[in-house]
Scaffold this motif. Structure first.
Motif, PDB file in Angstrom:
ATOM      1  N   ASP A 271       0.760  -1.272  -0.169  1.00  0.00           N
ATOM      2  CA  ASP A 271      -0.142   0.203   0.071  1.00  0.00           C
ATOM      3  C   ASP A 271       0.965   1.197   0.141  1.00  0.00           C
ATOM      4  OD1 ASP A 271      -2.330  -1.574   0.071  1.00  0.00           O
ATOM      5  OD2 ASP A 271      -2.699  -1.289   2.231  1.00  0.00           O
ATOM      6  N   GLU A 272       1.991   1.174   0.682  1.00  0.00           N
ATOM      7  CA  GLU A 272       2.755   2.416   0.858  1.00  0.00           C
ATOM      8  C   GLU A 272       3.481   2.684  -0.449  1.00  0.00           C
ATOM      9  OE1 GLU A 272       5.088   2.823   4.577  1.00  0.00           O
ATOM     10  OE2 GLU A 272       3.324   2.311   5.893  1.00  0.00           O
ATOM     11  N   LEU A 273       3.997   1.614  -1.002  1.00  0.00           N
ATOM     12  CA  LEU A 273       4.600   1.844  -2.224  1.00  0.00           C
ATOM     13  C   LEU A 273       3.553   2.374  -3.139  1.00  0.00           C
ATOM     14  CD1 LEU A 273       6.812  -1.461  -2.349  1.00  0.00           C
ATOM     15  CD2 LEU A 273       7.511   0.938  -2.509  1.00  0.00           C
ATOM     16  N   THR A 274       2.310   1.815  -3.192  1.00  0.00           N
ATOM     17  CA  THR A 274       1.246   2.328  -4.332  1.00  0.00           C
ATOM     18  C   THR A 274       1.127   3.886  -3.840  1.00  0.00           C
ATOM     19  OG1 THR A 274       0.403   0.091  -4.354  1.00  0.00           O
ATOM     20  CG2 THR A 274      -0.972   2.020  -5.275  1.00  0.00           C
ATOM     21  N   ALA A 275       0.925   4.388  -2.484  1.00  0.00           N
ATOM     22  CA  ALA A 275       0.633   5.554  -2.349  1.00  0.00           C
ATOM     23  C   ALA A 275       1.984   6.495  -2.490  1.00  0.00           C
ATOM     24  CB  ALA A 275       0.496   5.639  -0.619  1.00  0.00           C
ATOM     25  N   GLN A 276       2.946   5.954  -2.904  1.00  0.00           N
ATOM     26  CA  GLN A 276       4.051   6.658  -3.343  1.00  0.00           C
ATOM     27  C   GLN A 276       4.201   6.903  -4.984  1.00  0.00           C
ATOM     28  OE1 GLN A 276       6.508   8.222  -1.580  1.00  0.00           O
ATOM     29  NE2 GLN A 276       5.319   7.991   0.293  1.00  0.00           N
ATOM     30  N   GLY A 277       3.026   6.157  -5.394  1.00  0.00           N
ATOM     31  CA  GLY A 277       3.037   6.275  -6.895  1.00  0.00           C
ATOM     32  C   GLY A 277       4.172   5.242  -7.678  1.00  0.00           C
ATOM     33  N   ALA A 278       4.629   4.353  -6.955  1.00  0.00           N
ATOM     34  CA  ALA A 278       5.580   3.579  -7.444  1.00  0.00           C
ATOM     35  C   ALA A 278       5.171   2.316  -7.963  1.00  0.00           C
ATOM     36  CB  ALA A 278       6.842   3.446  -6.417  1.00  0.00           C
ATOM     37  N   THR A 279       4.037   2.348  -8.144  1.00  0.00           N
ATOM     38  CA  THR A 279       3.515   0.681  -8.464  1.00  0.00           C
ATOM     39  C   THR A 279       2.408   0.915  -9.751  1.00  0.00           C
ATOM     40  OG1 THR A 279       1.803   0.729  -7.142  1.00  0.00           O
ATOM     41  CG2 THR A 279       3.647  -0.337  -6.170  1.00  0.00           C
ATOM     42  N   TYR A 280       2.109  -0.027 -10.593  1.00  0.00           N
ATOM     43  CA  TYR A 280       1.055  -0.026 -11.454  1.00  0.00           C
ATOM     44  C   TYR A 280       0.625  -1.691 -11.768  1.00  0.00           C
ATOM     45  CZ  TYR A 280       4.907  -1.505 -14.678  1.00  0.00           C
ATOM     46  OH  TYR A 280       5.734  -2.146 -15.274  1.00  0.00           O
ATOM     47  N   GLU A 281      -0.512  -1.511 -12.155  1.00  0.00           N
ATOM     48  CA  GLU A 281      -0.891  -3.029 -12.626  1.00  0.00           C
ATOM     49  C   GLU A 281      -1.011  -3.178 -14.097  1.00  0.00           C
ATOM     50  OE1 GLU A 281      -4.688  -4.641 -10.964  1.00  0.00           O
ATOM     51  OE2 GLU A 281      -4.734  -3.082  -9.415  1.00  0.00           O
ATOM     52  N   GLN A 282      -0.364  -4.481 -14.074  1.00  0.00           N
ATOM     53  CA  GLN A 282      -0.535  -4.826 -15.638  1.00  0.00           C
ATOM     54  C   GLN A 282      -0.596  -6.217 -15.707  1.00  0.00           C
ATOM     55  OE1 GLN A 282       2.847  -3.284 -18.213  1.00  0.00           O
ATOM     56  NE2 GLN A 282       3.046  -5.180 -18.831  1.00  0.00           N
ATOM     57  N   ASP A 283      -1.329  -6.978 -16.625  1.00  0.00           N
ATOM     58  CA  ASP A 283      -1.405  -8.170 -16.833  1.00  0.00           C
ATOM     59  C   ASP A 283      -1.870  -8.812 -15.613  1.00  0.00           C
ATOM     60  OD1 ASP A 283      -0.451  -7.937 -19.238  1.00  0.00           O
ATOM     61  OD2 ASP A 283       1.608  -8.465 -18.742  1.00  0.00           O
ATOM     62  N   GLY A 284      -2.617  -8.245 -14.827  1.00  0.00           N
ATOM     63  CA  GLY A 284      -3.164  -8.846 -13.342  1.00  0.00           C
ATOM     64  C   GLY A 284      -2.267  -8.994 -12.463  1.00  0.00           C
ATOM     65  N   LEU A 348      13.361   0.482  -0.533  1.00  0.00           N
ATOM     66  CA  LEU A 348      13.535   1.281   0.745  1.00  0.00           C
ATOM     67  C   LEU A 348      13.550   2.603   0.616  1.00  0.00           C
ATOM     68  CD1 LEU A 348      15.575  -1.397   2.633  1.00  0.00           C
ATOM     69  CD2 LEU A 348      13.011  -0.862   3.247  1.00  0.00           C
ATOM     70  N   THR A 349      14.224   2.973  -0.802  1.00  0.00           N
ATOM     71  CA  THR A 349      14.497   4.256  -0.981  1.00  0.00           C
ATOM     72  C   THR A 349      13.282   4.936  -1.386  1.00  0.00           C
ATOM     73  OG1 THR A 349      16.772   3.855  -1.833  1.00  0.00           O
ATOM     74  CG2 THR A 349      15.922   5.772  -2.606  1.00  0.00           C
ATOM     75  N   ILE A 350      12.452   4.490  -2.150  1.00  0.00           N
ATOM     76  CA  ILE A 350      11.387   4.933  -2.465  1.00  0.00           C
ATOM     77  C   ILE A 350      10.149   5.252  -1.201  1.00  0.00           C
ATOM     78  CG2 ILE A 350       8.980   4.314  -3.533  1.00  0.00           C
ATOM     79  CD1 ILE A 350      10.485   2.638  -5.653  1.00  0.00           C
ATOM     80  N   LEU A 351      10.460   4.331  -0.247  1.00  0.00           N
ATOM     81  CA  LEU A 351       9.741   4.555   1.133  1.00  0.00           C
ATOM     82  C   LEU A 351      10.491   5.499   1.713  1.00  0.00           C
ATOM     83  CD1 LEU A 351       8.775   0.934   1.992  1.00  0.00           C
ATOM     84  CD2 LEU A 351       7.173   2.507   0.972  1.00  0.00           C
TER      85      LEU A 351
END
Length: 553
Positions: A271-284, A348-351
RNA sequence: GCGCCCAUAGCUCAAUGGAUAGAGCACCUGCCUUCUAAGCAGGUGGUUGCAGGUUCGAGUCCUGCUGGGCGUGCCA
């Protein structure tokens, strides 16, 4: 002693720097004394003159001369001199060396230890093998690198936690459970093949038999693999810990990967990585945009089947480590996992974590050479040499020493035949022999009524001013610095290198100079103390490596 | 292909950017009436993979090669 003396001399250097450099002081490279590499260049040396010459645009040799003037007359120094293009060499006074011996005897097992990092907490995470089978020789190196690093950190004052992180979740554990289940079924006469890529070692059969003993046929009905996984993991973890104990490795804590799933830590990390905008969904699947941080491709955090990949709980684990308030984190793992390190660091850097306190010791691979041939280390096919086999055949002393001796960063060929040899060729015995010899001399002294108390009371120092005696005293003087250097650099192999040097010097001394001489009672008394000093340092050094120091061989 | 690590004596390995690159093994020559010979003393053995560069100074730092180990997966 070492640090006191060097601090004093560095102080003089500092004052000289202030006077000589003036306004340039702030920009000048710091300089300090360190042990001379070649004893013909004195005892301690510094390259201060080179460091300062540049900013002053002056001749380093000339500067060295000025600094030497300021050093001479210092009570710890017998002689200071400028040499070569601008080296500054210092010979220590015999009083300093004598005080060193006094300190070594008085402090005994504490000599070489330090409180520099007292109050700091360190964690060393090592081995961390999944409980899918017994540890094999490939794990031994990591075990010793980690354990020795931990001992070194303790020696300089850290409060150290040795932790074992184990993966009790995921596909490999499922495979383990399925493998045991198949063997279990076979015990009931069912014609059941091992799963493809299943674990083929005989230990799977033993575990299946243990399941049968404990649970009878009660697990036949449901066909679930999970109970087999749990049973096997418990058994294997205790086998692993027993084996490690044979190597004198004990952990303070174990940390379960599954707990990170169960307490929501993995979820929260995602969740936190996602909150940082560092994730995306692709191919499920859920991906980490690691390319933003220099990775060559993005990495999957959550597979399309909803299960996290191995890297995700590892990130969560490191968040836990940070939360636990350590000043220093040391992770020991095989170099074949280095790409994992990069991904954890990126996450960890992203966080927003700083990586300063995080140290990875990536030990290189080991191959074993025996009878001129390389032998197999491990294979999924169930044929391997286990850690237990190795310790049973070579003993913990030899096993530990051979691995501790080498830098973790170099690929290593383990010479099994040499390790097996109980002779002078084997460096372990070479060191232990020093200790045995000192004990033997000590016993002889006792028989003759020669003073061997751990102090220098009433000793005539003259017999210790000989060249050979001085060389030994100087080595004892350096020992605390070796421990500090090894600890701060996390380079444990510096300790064996030092001990071998000390051993060589001592054996040479023993040969050349009779310690207990009926015709020279004063000399005998003094030399006896020196021998005791060597004994203490050798014992302390071996103890850091958890290698025995026998009194007799 | 890309990434990480490595390359030092015949072999296994050392060497915080410092002075003449060191040990052990192997090979050769000596040393036990003495506190343990599981030892000691001496000898042979090097263009630090190659080519450049930075620096007062490079085995060490940078670049490019060559050769090796390991990675490069919705395995761990």
């Amino acid at each position: 002693m070492y640090f006191d003396v060097v601090d004093e001399l560095n102080q003089v250097l500092q004052e000289a720097a202030r006077d000589i450099l003036g306004d340039a002081f702030d920009q000048a490279e710091p300089a300090g004394f360190s042990p001379a590499r070649d004893l013909s260049h004195g005892d301690l040396t510094t390259t201060a003159a080179f460091n300062w010459a540049k900013s002053l645009k002056r001749n380093p040799r000339e500067l060295a001369g000025e600094i030497v003037m300021r050093l001479s007359g210092h009570p710890s120094i017998e002689k200071a001199s400028a040499a070569g293009p601008g080296f500054i060499n210092v010979s220590l006074s015999s009083q300093v060396l004598l005080n060193t011996l006094g300190a070594a005897l008085k402090q005994d097992s504490a000599y070489g230890r330090s409180a520099k990092y007292a109050g700091k907490k360190a964690m060393v995470e090592f081995v961390s093998a999944n409980p899918t089978g017994p540890l094999h020789v490939g794990h031994v190196r990591g075990a010793i690198v980690g354990d020795t690093a931990a001992s070194l950190l303790e020696a300089v004052g850290y409060e150290v936690t040795r932790e074992y992180y184990y993966n009790d979740a995921g596909v490999q554990m499922e495979m383990l459970g399925r493998s045991v289940r198949a063997r279990y079924w076979q015990l009931f006469g069912l014609d059941e093949a091992l799963p493809e890529n299943g674990y083929k070692g005989d230990y799977i059969r033993y575990i299946a038999a243990a399941v049968k003993t404990a649970k009878g046929d009660s697990l036949l009905e449901s066909g679930e693999w999970r109970p087999f996984t749990e049973f096997a993991a418990d058994v294997l973890m205790s086998v692993i810990m027993d084996d490690l104990r044979k190597l004198r490795v004990r952990f303070d804590t174990t940390f379960s990967e599954r707990s990170l799933h169960e307490n929501g830590s993995v979820r929260q990390t995602i969740d936190e990585l996602t909150a940082q905008g560092a994730t995306y969904e692709q191919d499920g699947a859920l991906w980490l945009k690691s390319t933003d941080q220099g990775d060559d491709k993005d990495r999957v955090l959550v597979k399309s089947d909803g299960e996290p990949t191995y890297v995700t709980p590892d990130i969560a684990y490191h968040r836990e480590k940070y939360a636990r308030g350590f000043d220093l984190l040391v992770n020991v793992m095989g170099h074949d996992h280095h790409s994992q390190v990069e991904r954890v660091k990126i996450a960890l850097t992203i966080l927003g974590y700083r990586l300063n306190a995080l140290n990875y010791l990536l030990n290189q691979m080991v191959s074993i050479e025996r009878g001129g041939e390389k032998i197999k280390l491990s294979t999924r096919e169930g044929q391997f040499m286990t850690l237990a086999d190795m310790v049973d055949e070579l003993g913990a002393d030899v096993t530990r020493y051979f691995f501790a001796q080498r830098s973790y960063n170099s690929q290593m060929i383990f010479d099994w035949d040499l390790a097996k040899r109980q002779s002078m060729d084997n460096p372990v015995y070479y060191l232990q022999y020093v200790h045995a010899r000192t004990c033997s001399i000590e016993q002889k002294a006792e028989e003759r009524g020669i003073d061997r108390a751990p102090n220098l009371d009433g000793i005539d120092p003259a017999p210790l001013r000989g060249e050979r005696e001085r060389e030994l005293l100087l080595k004892l003087f350096f020992y605390p610095n070796v421990v500090m250097d090894a600890a701060e650099r996390l380079e444990a192999h510096l300790v064996p290198a030092y001990l071998e040097d000390l051993a060589k010097t001592f054996h040479g001394y023993y040969q050349a100079q009779r310690v207990l001489d009926q015709d020279d009672p004063e000399g005998s008394r003094a030399r006896m103390k020196l021998v005791l000093g060597v004994q203490r340092v050798m014992r302390n050094g071996l103890s850091l490596l958890k290698v025995d120091a026998p009194e007799r061989m």
